[in-house]
Design a protein around this motif. Structure first.
Motif, PDB file in Angstrom:
ATOM      1  N   ARG A 155       8.581   1.853 -11.102  1.00 50.49           N
ATOM      2  CA  ARG A 155       8.260   0.849 -12.111  1.00 50.49           C
ATOM      3  C   ARG A 155       7.953  -0.514 -11.496  1.00 50.49           C
ATOM      4  O   ARG A 155       7.110  -1.263 -11.985  1.00 50.49           O
ATOM      5  N   SER A 156       8.697  -0.873 -10.421  1.00 49.99           N
ATOM      6  CA  SER A 156       8.540  -2.214  -9.844  1.00 49.99           C
ATOM      7  C   SER A 156       8.897  -2.178  -8.368  1.00 49.99           C
ATOM      8  O   SER A 156       9.590  -1.266  -7.892  1.00 49.99           O
ATOM      9  N   SER A 188       8.681   5.988  -0.310  1.00 52.87           N
ATOM     10  CA  SER A 188      10.042   5.527  -0.583  1.00 52.87           C
ATOM     11  C   SER A 188      10.244   4.109  -0.071  1.00 52.87           C
ATOM     12  O   SER A 188       9.391   3.561   0.644  1.00 52.87           O
ATOM     13  N   GLU A 189      11.399   3.516  -0.411  1.00 50.88           N
ATOM     14  CA  GLU A 189      11.738   2.189   0.122  1.00 50.88           C
ATOM     15  C   GLU A 189      11.744   2.210   1.647  1.00 50.88           C
ATOM     16  O   GLU A 189      11.219   1.299   2.295  1.00 50.88           O
ATOM     17  N   ALA A 202       0.836  -1.207   0.000  1.00 55.84           N
ATOM     18  CA  ALA A 202       0.000   0.000   0.000  1.00 55.84           C
ATOM     19  C   ALA A 202       0.870   1.256   0.000  1.00 55.84           C
ATOM     20  O   ALA A 202       0.553   2.250  -0.674  1.00 55.84           O
ATOM     21  N   ALA A 203       1.988   1.219   0.742  1.00 51.59           N
ATOM     22  CA  ALA A 203       2.903   2.361   0.764  1.00 51.59           C
ATOM     23  C   ALA A 203       3.517   2.588  -0.612  1.00 51.59           C
ATOM     24  O   ALA A 203       3.631   3.736  -1.084  1.00 51.59           O
ATOM     25  N   ARG A 244      15.680   6.892   1.020  1.00 53.17           N
ATOM     26  CA  ARG A 244      14.746   7.746   1.757  1.00 53.17           C
ATOM     27  C   ARG A 244      13.824   8.544   0.842  1.00 53.17           C
ATOM     28  O   ARG A 244      12.794   9.054   1.289  1.00 53.17           O
ATOM     29  N   ARG A 245      14.178   8.662  -0.403  1.00 53.02           N
ATOM     30  CA  ARG A 245      13.356   9.416  -1.359  1.00 53.02           C
ATOM     31  C   ARG A 245      12.832   8.468  -2.430  1.00 53.02           C
ATOM     32  O   ARG A 245      13.578   7.613  -2.935  1.00 53.02           O
ATOM     33  N   PRO A 246      11.577   8.587  -2.814  1.00 51.60           N
ATOM     34  CA  PRO A 246      11.054   7.721  -3.875  1.00 51.60           C
ATOM     35  C   PRO A 246      11.663   8.076  -5.214  1.00 51.60           C
ATOM     36  O   PRO A 246      12.036   9.236  -5.446  1.00 51.60           O
TER      37      PRO A 246
END
Length: 446
Positions: free
Chosen positions: A239-240, A191-192, A184-185, A232-234
């Motif tokens: 894409r995956s 971000s990871e 969901a995140a 820390r940043r998306p």
């Protein structure tokens, strides 16, 4: 099943563990067994400790996973003695003496000082000590972690008791909750790092309580098999998403991997196709099956899939023979699971320590045993686009059998891994992971 019922299963489990230990001790001519929980190592040039991870031989007996310096003493025919470390300490909060129902089956004794432990095995005869060497104190070196005894205990441990299977089911349920939250995140652009934190919150476990460091990988990061960073940043484009993350219940581990596409398209279709391959491989987890054959079956199935998807030109059998499947699937199809993520005894052929070799050309397979009822394994096929492996294949004869335009189209997605935890039974395999997914979906709907 509530805690009262799982503690009933624990009684049978304790009998089984004791019987296995008694057989191993007799075969190796020992009179008693001492198992140390271990201790957290101190950081170099510091007075802080690394996170504590309990000795798996200790938690095989009792569900105590968070109290270093504790000790078990087992003498065949007697009740198990648990020396529970309880120091007088104002720097840290000492652990409370356990009072759960399982404690009625063992003698739990508070131990303020580890130096008091040795008095509990004086005069017991020839003793075997199991644990980190430093924790075994003044024990004779030849009596610490004797290989012949460990081989017997490790071989038996592959077959799980009913209590262990229930612990594994509950670990899987916790893991499924975490996976749903992390997905969901990802879907909302986190971000990871943020997806990982949502995982922890959902499964209600601290990082140090997880059975292994979560792999939370976006885009090309999914091509790193044990990706260890958490951005820390998306990224500009999600894409995956590959997440390999587990949980623990009473010291037993879940090990689950899922891969998700950011948008519909060729990569999403490849995930769906590999999921079908993975389900078919799970159906091969049956008693009497050589796990090496499942591994080779995975290569053939993945090879056929890559041909159908236009990534390679040979069928699975030919691609396996010519080393092409290993370019895209370089790891083993699975391993034993239980008290450890990569549980011990995976390549043992017998209780005396004999080994069953890995198939030639497949050095990373962690499990070569024959399956039997009660054995729990992971089934985790993958397809990856790893630059170093692709470059090596492009430079030799394998390159002619690969469609490099298809590879370049898929390479920005990193890779796919789908992993379930599966029990071999006398009937159809029990898929702990898929069952947990269904249960968590039902509870969420309710």
């Amino acid at each position: 099943m509530g805690e009262d019922l799982i503690d009933q299963l624990y009684a049978q489990h304790l009998e089984t563990v004791a019987a296995r230990a008694e057989r191993a001790l007799a075969a190796c001519r020992y009179d008693a067994l001492v198992v140390h929980a271990g201790a957290a190592p101190t950081l170099f040039l510091d007075d802080q400790h690394q996170p504590f991870k309990v000795n798996p031989h200790f938690k095989a007996w009792v569900p105590i996973v968070d109290n270093p310096h504790s000790v078990l003493v087992y003498v065949p025919g007697r009740r198990l003695k648990v020396l529970f470390f309880q120091p007088a300490d104002y720097w840290h909060k000492p652990a409370s003496l356990p009072t759960a129902a399982w404690t009625r089956l063992v003698d739990v004794l508070p131990m303020p000082d580890p130096k008091q432990a040795a008095a509990h095995w004086q005069g017991l005869g020839r003793i075997a000590f199991i644990g980190p060497n430093a924790a075994c104190g003044d024990a004779p070196a030849e009596a610490v972690n004797p290989p012949d005894l460990l081989d017997r205990l490790h071989f038996d441990r592959a077959v799980k008791t009913a209590y262990e299977l229930e612990c594994l089911r509950r670990a899987s349920a916790l893991g499924a909750l975490g996976h749903r939250a992390a997905l969901a995140a990802f879907r909302r652009g986190a971000s990871e790092f943020e997806a990982h934190m949502q995982y922890l919150l959902a499964c209600r476990q601290r990082e140090e309580e997880l059975p292994y460091n979560n792999i939370v990988a976006y885009n090309e990061h999914a091509a790193v098999l044990h990706y260890q960073r958490l951005e820390r940043r998306p990224p500009d484009a999600c894409r995956s998403f590959l997440i390999d993350a587990g949980a623990e219940y009473r010291g037993y581990a879940a090990d689950i991997t899922r891969t998700h596409a950011g948008t519909p398209g060729r990569f999403a279709e490849l995930i769906e196709a590999l999921d079908a391959v993975q389900r078919a491989l799970c159906d091969e987890v049956t008693p009497g099956r050589d796990f090496r054959d499942i591994h080779l079956s995975a290569h053939r199935r993945i090879g056929d899939l890559l041909q159908r998807c236009g990534v390679t030109r040979l069928d699975g059998a030919a691609a396996l023979e010519r080393g092409i499947t290993g370019v895209f699937f370089p790891h083993g199809i699975g391993h034993l699971l239980g008290l450890q993520v990569h549980d011990v005894g995976g390549i043992q052929g017998d209780a005396q320590g004999g080994q069953r070799p890995r198939p030639a050309g497949h050095p990373y397979l962690r499990l070569t045993r024959m399956l039997e009822p009660g054995v729990v394994v992971t089934i985790e096929p993958g397809i990856y686009f790893i630059d170093s492996l692709l470059a090596a294949a492009r430079a030799d004869e394998r390159g002619a059998e690969i469609d490099w335009r298809a590879v370049e189209e898929l390479r920005p997605f990193g890779g796919i891994r789908i992993e379930d935890n599966v029990v071999a039974t006398t009937g159809a395999p029990e898929n702990l992971t898929r069952d947990a997914w269904r249960l968590t979906a039902a509870s969420k709907a309710a």
